[in-house]
Motif scaffolding. Structure first.
Motif, short mmCIF file in Angstrom:
data_model
loop_
_atom_site.label_atom_id
_atom_site.label_comp_id
_atom_site.label_asym_id
_atom_site.label_seq_id
_atom_site.Cartn_x
_atom_site.Cartn_y
_atom_site.Cartn_z
N THR A 75 20.36 6.01 -5.62
CA THR A 75 19.14 6.28 -4.87
C THR A 75 18.90 5.18 -3.84
O THR A 75 19.00 3.99 -4.16
CB THR A 75 17.92 6.34 -5.83
N GLY A 119 14.63 7.09 -1.65
CA GLY A 119 14.37 7.87 -2.85
C GLY A 119 13.46 7.13 -3.81
O GLY A 119 12.82 7.73 -4.68
N PHE A 121 10.65 3.76 -3.75
CA PHE A 121 9.93 2.73 -3.02
C PHE A 121 9.38 1.70 -4.00
O PHE A 121 8.78 2.06 -5.01
CB PHE A 121 8.77 3.33 -2.23
N LYS A 143 8.44 7.09 -6.66
CA LYS A 143 9.54 7.97 -6.26
C LYS A 143 9.15 8.81 -5.06
O LYS A 143 7.99 9.22 -4.90
CB LYS A 143 9.94 8.88 -7.42
N SER A 144 10.14 9.06 -4.20
CA SER A 144 9.92 9.96 -3.08
C SER A 144 9.48 11.32 -3.61
O SER A 144 10.02 11.82 -4.60
CB SER A 144 11.21 10.11 -2.28
N VAL A 151 5.54 10.01 3.85
CA VAL A 151 6.51 9.17 4.55
C VAL A 151 6.63 9.65 5.99
O VAL A 151 6.97 10.80 6.23
CB VAL A 151 7.89 9.21 3.85
N ILE A 168 4.52 4.42 5.44
CA ILE A 168 4.19 5.24 4.27
C ILE A 168 2.70 5.14 3.97
O ILE A 168 2.09 4.09 4.16
CB ILE A 168 5.02 4.86 3.03
#
Length: 306
Positions: A75, A119, A121, A143-144, A151, A168
Protein backbone atom coordinates in the motif's frame (compact mmCIF):
# COMPACT_ATOMS: atom_id res chain seq x y z
CA UNK A 1 28.84 -4.62 0.65
CA UNK A 2 25.06 -4.47 0.37
CA UNK A 3 23.43 -6.16 -2.60
CA UNK A 4 21.70 -2.96 -3.78
CA UNK A 5 24.94 -0.95 -3.73
CA UNK A 6 26.94 -3.77 -5.30
CA UNK A 7 24.52 -3.85 -8.23
CA UNK A 8 25.70 -0.38 -9.22
CA UNK A 9 29.14 -1.82 -10.00
CA UNK A 10 27.83 -4.35 -12.50
CA UNK A 11 26.42 -3.89 -16.00
CA UNK A 12 22.66 -3.59 -16.01
CA UNK A 13 19.90 -2.76 -18.52
CA UNK A 14 18.66 0.81 -18.77
CA UNK A 15 15.46 1.22 -16.68
CA UNK A 16 12.23 1.14 -18.65
CA UNK A 17 10.44 4.44 -19.13
CA UNK A 18 7.98 5.17 -16.35
CA UNK A 19 5.84 8.28 -16.71
CA UNK A 20 3.15 7.78 -14.07
CA UNK A 21 2.66 6.72 -10.48
CA UNK A 22 0.43 3.88 -11.67
CA UNK A 23 3.33 2.46 -13.66
CA UNK A 24 5.90 3.08 -10.91
CA UNK A 25 4.08 1.51 -7.98
CA UNK A 26 4.16 -2.14 -9.21
CA UNK A 27 7.90 -1.78 -9.78
CA UNK A 28 8.35 -0.45 -6.25
CA UNK A 29 6.44 -3.44 -4.85
CA UNK A 30 8.81 -5.80 -6.67
CA UNK A 31 11.78 -3.94 -5.21
CA UNK A 32 10.26 -4.05 -1.71
CA UNK A 33 9.72 -7.80 -2.03
CA UNK A 34 13.35 -8.34 -3.02
CA UNK A 35 14.88 -6.01 -0.41
CA UNK A 36 13.60 -6.27 3.17
CA UNK A 37 15.65 -3.35 4.54
CA UNK A 38 14.31 0.18 3.84
CA UNK A 39 17.74 1.58 2.94
CA UNK A 40 18.29 -1.18 0.39
CA UNK A 41 14.90 -0.36 -1.08
CA UNK A 42 15.83 3.30 -1.43
CA UNK A 43 19.06 2.44 -3.26
CA UNK A 44 17.43 -0.18 -5.49
CA UNK A 45 14.51 2.15 -6.18
CA UNK A 46 16.87 4.92 -7.25
CA UNK A 47 19.01 2.63 -9.38
CA UNK A 48 15.94 1.30 -11.18
CA UNK A 49 14.35 4.71 -11.77
CA UNK A 50 14.32 6.32 -15.20
CA UNK A 51 14.04 9.79 -13.63
CA UNK A 52 14.67 11.64 -10.40
CA UNK A 53 10.99 11.67 -9.43
CA UNK A 54 10.81 7.93 -8.87
CA UNK A 55 14.10 7.94 -6.99
CA UNK A 56 12.56 10.54 -4.70
CA UNK A 57 9.37 8.50 -4.30
CA UNK A 58 11.39 5.37 -3.49
CA UNK A 59 13.38 7.18 -0.81
CA UNK A 60 10.20 8.64 0.63
CA UNK A 61 8.46 5.29 0.94
CA UNK A 62 11.58 3.71 2.44
CA UNK A 63 11.97 6.49 5.03
CA UNK A 64 8.37 6.08 6.15
CA UNK A 65 8.94 2.40 6.81
CA UNK A 66 11.99 3.12 8.94
CA UNK A 67 9.80 5.12 11.29
CA UNK A 68 6.83 2.77 11.17
CA UNK A 69 7.77 -0.78 10.13
CA UNK A 70 4.14 -1.87 10.47
CA UNK A 71 3.17 0.02 7.30
CA UNK A 72 2.18 -2.58 4.69
CA UNK A 73 4.40 -2.96 1.64
CA UNK A 74 1.46 -3.45 -0.71
CA UNK A 75 0.00 0.00 0.00
CA UNK A 76 1.26 3.48 -0.83
CA UNK A 77 1.77 5.33 2.45
CA UNK A 78 1.76 9.09 2.96
CA UNK A 79 2.71 11.18 5.98
CA UNK A 80 0.29 14.08 6.49
CA UNK A 81 1.83 16.88 8.55
CA UNK A 82 1.80 20.23 6.71
CA UNK A 83 -1.17 22.56 7.11
CA UNK A 84 -1.96 26.12 6.05
CA UNK A 85 0.46 27.63 8.60
CA UNK A 86 3.26 25.09 8.17
CA UNK A 87 4.44 21.87 9.81
CA UNK A 88 5.68 22.93 13.24
CA UNK A 89 3.61 21.92 16.30
CA UNK A 90 1.68 25.20 16.73
CA UNK A 91 0.73 25.09 13.04
CA UNK A 92 -1.07 21.76 13.47
CA UNK A 93 -4.77 22.55 13.83
CA UNK A 94 -6.16 19.13 12.89
CA UNK A 95 -7.80 17.72 16.00
CA UNK A 96 -8.13 14.24 17.49
CA UNK A 97 -11.11 13.98 19.84
CA UNK A 98 -12.09 11.06 22.06
CA UNK A 99 -15.27 9.37 20.85
CA UNK A 100 -16.35 6.39 22.93
CA UNK A 101 -13.74 3.67 22.64
CA UNK A 102 -12.10 5.42 19.68
CA UNK A 103 -11.52 8.89 18.27
CA UNK A 104 -12.73 11.39 15.68
CA UNK A 105 -10.28 13.20 13.43
CA UNK A 106 -10.98 16.54 11.74
CA UNK A 107 -8.80 19.01 9.86
CA UNK A 108 -7.01 19.72 6.58
CA UNK A 109 -3.55 18.81 5.27
CA UNK A 110 -1.66 19.89 2.18
CA UNK A 111 1.43 18.81 0.25
CA UNK A 112 0.79 15.17 1.04
CA UNK A 113 3.35 13.37 -1.14
CA UNK A 114 1.83 10.61 -3.30
CA UNK A 115 -1.48 11.50 -1.68
CA UNK A 116 -3.65 11.02 -4.78
CA UNK A 117 -2.56 7.38 -4.91
CA UNK A 118 -2.20 6.90 -1.18
CA UNK A 119 -3.80 3.84 0.34
CA UNK A 120 -2.82 4.66 3.92
CA UNK A 121 -2.38 8.09 5.45
CA UNK A 122 -0.44 8.71 8.66
CA UNK A 123 -2.10 11.88 9.92
CA UNK A 124 -0.55 14.11 12.57
CA UNK A 125 -3.11 15.86 14.77
CA UNK A 126 -3.30 17.61 18.12
CA UNK A 127 -5.17 16.08 21.03
CA UNK A 128 -8.35 18.04 21.65
CA UNK A 129 -8.01 20.27 24.72
CA UNK A 130 -4.20 20.32 24.74
CA UNK A 131 -2.24 23.57 25.09
CA UNK A 132 -2.57 25.60 21.89
CA UNK A 133 1.03 26.86 22.18
CA UNK A 134 2.51 23.40 22.91
CA UNK A 135 -0.07 20.88 21.71
CA UNK A 136 0.22 17.17 22.32
CA UNK A 137 0.47 15.58 18.89
CA UNK A 138 -0.57 12.06 17.93
CA UNK A 139 -0.30 10.04 14.74
CA UNK A 140 -3.28 8.15 13.38
CA UNK A 141 -3.57 5.75 10.46
CA UNK A 142 -6.44 6.50 8.10
CA UNK A 143 -7.22 4.28 5.14
CA UNK A 144 -8.13 5.70 1.77
CA UNK A 145 -11.88 5.59 1.37
CA UNK A 146 -12.63 6.13 5.05
CA UNK A 147 -15.96 7.97 5.56
CA UNK A 148 -15.29 11.68 5.99
CA UNK A 149 -11.94 11.60 4.16
CA UNK A 150 -11.61 13.64 0.96
CA UNK A 151 -8.45 13.56 -1.17
CA UNK A 152 -7.94 16.42 -3.62
CA UNK A 153 -5.08 16.28 -6.12
CA UNK A 154 -2.92 19.41 -6.19
CA UNK A 155 -1.54 20.93 -9.38
CA UNK A 156 1.74 19.35 -10.56
CA UNK A 157 4.91 21.11 -9.45
CA UNK A 158 7.40 22.57 -11.92
CA UNK A 159 9.95 19.87 -11.03
CA UNK A 160 9.36 16.12 -10.62
CA UNK A 161 5.77 16.72 -11.82
CA UNK A 162 5.17 12.97 -12.12
CA UNK A 163 5.14 12.70 -8.31
CA UNK A 164 1.68 13.89 -7.24
CA UNK A 165 0.72 15.74 -4.08
CA UNK A 166 -2.66 16.09 -2.45
CA UNK A 167 -4.68 18.17 -0.08
CA UNK A 168 -6.75 16.04 2.27
CA UNK A 169 -9.81 16.97 4.30
CA UNK A 170 -10.96 15.04 7.32
CA UNK A 171 -14.47 15.55 8.68
CA UNK A 172 -15.12 13.53 11.84
CA UNK A 173 -13.20 10.57 10.47
CA UNK A 174 -13.49 7.61 12.82
CA UNK A 175 -10.16 6.33 14.17
CA UNK A 176 -10.06 3.13 16.16
CA UNK A 177 -7.71 2.87 19.13
CA UNK A 178 -5.70 0.26 17.24
CA UNK A 179 -5.02 2.79 14.47
CA UNK A 180 -3.52 5.35 16.86
CA UNK A 181 0.29 5.06 16.79
CA UNK A 182 2.20 5.03 20.07
CA UNK A 183 4.09 7.99 21.52
CA UNK A 184 4.29 11.72 20.95
CA UNK A 185 3.96 12.21 17.20
CA UNK A 186 6.35 15.14 16.98
CA UNK A 187 9.33 13.39 18.59
CA UNK A 188 8.40 9.92 17.34
CA UNK A 189 7.53 10.74 13.73
CA UNK A 190 7.79 14.35 12.56
CA UNK A 191 11.30 15.24 13.77
CA UNK A 192 13.02 11.92 12.96
CA UNK A 193 11.28 11.71 9.59
CA UNK A 194 13.09 14.84 8.43
CA UNK A 195 16.40 13.10 9.08
CA UNK A 196 15.37 9.73 7.65
CA UNK A 197 13.89 11.42 4.59
CA UNK A 198 17.16 13.27 3.92
CA UNK A 199 19.18 10.07 4.24
CA UNK A 200 16.99 7.83 2.11
CA UNK A 201 16.07 10.31 -0.62
CA UNK A 202 19.69 11.38 -0.96
CA UNK A 203 20.72 7.72 -1.20
CA UNK A 204 18.09 7.08 -3.88
CA UNK A 205 19.25 10.17 -5.80
CA UNK A 206 22.90 9.08 -5.72
CA UNK A 207 21.86 5.56 -6.76
CA UNK A 208 19.87 7.00 -9.67
CA UNK A 209 22.91 8.98 -10.79
CA UNK A 210 25.10 5.92 -10.23
CA UNK A 211 22.95 3.94 -12.63
CA UNK A 212 23.14 6.76 -15.17
CA UNK A 213 26.93 6.85 -14.70
CA UNK A 214 27.10 3.13 -15.38
CA UNK A 215 25.00 3.42 -18.53
CA UNK A 216 26.64 6.59 -19.86
CA UNK A 217 30.26 5.77 -19.12
CA UNK A 218 30.87 8.58 -16.66
CA UNK A 219 34.33 8.53 -15.01
CA UNK A 220 35.16 5.52 -12.89
CA UNK A 221 36.48 7.63 -10.01
CA UNK A 222 33.07 9.36 -9.77
CA UNK A 223 31.34 5.97 -9.49
CA UNK A 224 33.80 4.93 -6.79
CA UNK A 225 33.01 8.01 -4.72
CA UNK A 226 29.27 7.50 -5.26
CA UNK A 227 29.53 3.98 -3.85
CA UNK A 228 31.53 5.27 -0.86
CA UNK A 229 28.88 7.94 -0.25
CA UNK A 230 26.11 5.33 -0.28
CA UNK A 231 27.94 3.31 2.36
CA UNK A 232 28.27 6.44 4.50
CA UNK A 233 24.53 7.06 4.17
CA UNK A 234 23.82 3.42 5.05
CA UNK A 235 25.78 3.89 8.27
CA UNK A 236 23.85 7.07 9.11
CA UNK A 237 20.54 5.26 8.55
CA UNK A 238 21.40 3.00 11.50
CA UNK A 239 22.01 5.88 13.92
CA UNK A 240 19.59 7.68 16.24
CA UNK A 241 17.80 10.19 13.97
CA UNK A 242 17.33 12.61 16.88
CA UNK A 243 20.95 12.64 18.10
CA UNK A 244 22.92 15.84 17.40
CA UNK A 245 25.94 13.73 16.43
CA UNK A 246 23.85 12.18 13.66
CA UNK A 247 22.82 15.60 12.39
CA UNK A 248 26.40 16.86 12.28
CA UNK A 249 27.57 13.77 10.41
CA UNK A 250 24.60 13.97 8.03
CA UNK A 251 25.38 17.61 7.22
CA UNK A 252 28.92 16.59 6.26
CA UNK A 253 27.75 13.69 4.12
CA UNK A 254 25.13 15.84 2.37
CA UNK A 255 27.79 18.44 1.60
CA UNK A 256 30.02 15.78 0.06
CA UNK A 257 27.05 14.42 -1.86
CA UNK A 258 26.10 17.87 -3.10
CA UNK A 259 29.57 18.35 -4.55
CA UNK A 260 29.44 14.91 -6.13
CA UNK A 261 26.09 15.67 -7.73
CA UNK A 262 27.35 19.04 -8.98
CA UNK A 263 30.11 17.25 -10.89
CA UNK A 264 27.49 15.58 -13.07
CA UNK A 265 26.15 18.86 -14.45
CA UNK A 266 28.79 19.07 -17.18
CA UNK A 267 28.09 15.52 -18.31
CA UNK A 268 24.34 16.12 -18.37
CA UNK A 269 24.87 19.34 -20.34
CA UNK A 270 26.91 17.46 -22.92
CA UNK A 271 24.02 15.05 -23.55
CA UNK A 272 22.39 16.97 -26.38
CA UNK A 273 18.78 16.12 -27.30
CA UNK A 274 18.62 13.62 -24.46
CA UNK A 275 15.25 13.23 -22.75
CA UNK A 276 16.75 12.09 -19.44
CA UNK A 277 19.11 15.09 -19.46
CA UNK A 278 16.20 17.46 -20.02
CA UNK A 279 14.33 15.88 -17.12
CA UNK A 280 17.40 16.24 -14.90
CA UNK A 281 17.72 19.94 -15.78
CA UNK A 282 14.06 20.37 -14.87
CA UNK A 283 14.17 18.35 -11.64
CA UNK A 284 17.59 19.03 -10.11
CA UNK A 285 16.28 21.85 -7.90
CA UNK A 286 14.65 19.12 -5.78
CA UNK A 287 17.92 18.62 -3.91
CA UNK A 288 17.87 22.25 -2.75
CA UNK A 289 14.52 22.00 -0.99
CA UNK A 290 14.41 22.15 2.82
CA UNK A 291 17.80 23.86 2.90
CA UNK A 292 16.67 26.27 5.61
CA UNK A 293 15.38 23.43 7.79
CA UNK A 294 18.70 21.60 7.40
CA UNK A 295 20.61 24.73 8.41
CA UNK A 296 18.49 25.13 11.52
CA UNK A 297 18.87 21.45 12.38
CA UNK A 298 22.65 21.68 12.11
CA UNK A 299 22.80 24.84 14.24
CA UNK A 300 20.68 23.15 16.91
CA UNK A 301 22.93 20.09 16.81
CA UNK A 302 26.10 22.10 17.32
CA UNK A 303 24.35 24.05 20.08
CA UNK A 304 23.41 20.82 21.85
CA UNK A 305 27.01 19.62 21.59
CA UNK A 306 28.27 22.81 23.20
Amino acid sequence: MSAAISALLSPAPVPLECSSMEAWWPRWREIAAAHPLPFERAVAGGANADRLGWAFASGYQAALRVLEPSLPDDTIAALCVTEAEGNFPRAIKSTLTVDGDGFRLSGEKRWTTLGPGGGLFVVIAREAGSDAARPRLRAARVKSGAPGLTVLAMSPTDFVPEVPHAQIRLENVRVESSDLLAGDAYTRYVKPFRTMEDIHIHAATVAYLGAEARARGWPQDWRERAVALLHALASLARLDPLAPQTHVALAGVLAIGGALIAETEAWWAAAVDDQAARRWARDRKLSGLAGRARTQRLASAWGALG
